[in-house]
Design a protein around this motif. Structure first.
Motif, PDB file in Angstrom:
ATOM      1  N   LEU A 182      -7.723 -30.748   0.536  1.00 50.95           N
ATOM      2  CA  LEU A 182      -7.454 -29.327   0.722  1.00 50.95           C
ATOM      3  C   LEU A 182      -6.051 -28.939   0.271  1.00 50.95           C
ATOM      4  N   PHE A 183      -5.973 -27.885  -0.507  1.00 52.12           N
ATOM      5  CA  PHE A 183      -4.704 -27.319  -0.964  1.00 52.12           C
ATOM      6  C   PHE A 183      -4.678 -25.849  -0.596  1.00 52.12           C
ATOM      7  N   GLY A 184      -3.565 -25.405  -0.019  1.00 49.60           N
ATOM      8  CA  GLY A 184      -3.457 -24.026   0.415  1.00 49.60           C
ATOM      9  C   GLY A 184      -4.171 -23.827   1.739  1.00 49.60           C
ATOM     10  N   GLY A 185      -4.365 -22.586   2.095  1.00 54.64           N
ATOM     11  CA  GLY A 185      -5.035 -22.265   3.341  1.00 54.64           C
ATOM     12  C   GLY A 185      -4.072 -22.206   4.516  1.00 54.64           C
ATOM     13  N   ASP A 186      -4.550 -21.678   5.605  1.00 51.86           N
ATOM     14  CA  ASP A 186      -3.770 -21.475   6.820  1.00 51.86           C
ATOM     15  C   ASP A 186      -3.677 -22.789   7.588  1.00 51.86           C
ATOM     16  N   ARG A 187      -2.476 -23.375   7.662  1.00 47.59           N
ATOM     17  CA  ARG A 187      -2.302 -24.663   8.334  1.00 47.59           C
ATOM     18  C   ARG A 187      -2.403 -24.559   9.848  1.00 47.59           C
ATOM     19  N   ALA A 188      -2.455 -23.344  10.381  1.00 47.51           N
ATOM     20  CA  ALA A 188      -2.737 -23.181  11.805  1.00 47.51           C
ATOM     21  C   ALA A 188      -4.232 -23.399  12.068  1.00 47.51           C
ATOM     22  N   VAL A 189      -5.060 -23.157  11.055  1.00 46.62           N
ATOM     23  CA  VAL A 189      -6.513 -23.348  11.147  1.00 46.62           C
ATOM     24  C   VAL A 189      -6.904 -24.738  10.653  1.00 46.62           C
ATOM     25  N   LEU A 190      -6.285 -25.169   9.557  1.00 46.53           N
ATOM     26  CA  LEU A 190      -6.636 -26.435   8.933  1.00 46.53           C
ATOM     27  C   LEU A 190      -5.831 -27.572   9.559  1.00 46.53           C
ATOM     28  N   VAL A 191      -6.350 -28.093  10.669  1.00 43.20           N
ATOM     29  CA  VAL A 191      -5.717 -29.209  11.372  1.00 43.20           C
ATOM     30  C   VAL A 191      -6.759 -30.298  11.579  1.00 43.20           C
TER      31      VAL A 191
END
Length: 77
Positions: free
Chosen positions: A35-44
């Motif tokens: 995964l590249f980009g995206g909201d790191r608060a969601v992508l955990v």
């Protein structure tokens, strides 16, 4: 048309820590995407998510795992 941008798709799966520090992968129906980009608060790691974006096979990365995937949107399930 941007030759590095593939067709937009939506994937659902579980986010996992990649083999390299700081890398995240999505396991979606047996396929692995880096995964590249995206909201790191969601992508955990451990999160069940739905991401929309596109495969980005020309992306250079040290993650070395899965098909590179540029995240445009991400939401927790």
């Amino acid at each position: 048309m941007d030759p590095t941008k593939g067709k937009s798709v939506t994937l659902t799966g579980t986010v996992e820590a990649g083999v390299e520090h700081g890398c995240l992968v999505l396991n979606a129906n047996g396929q692995v995407y880096s995964l590249f980009g995206g909201d790191r608060a969601v992508l955990v790691a451990g999160a069940q998510v739905e991401v929309t974006g596109h495969e980005a096979p020309n992306v250079m990365s040290f993650c070395q795992q899965g098909t590179p995937f540029q995240v445009e949107t991400a939401r927790a399930l």
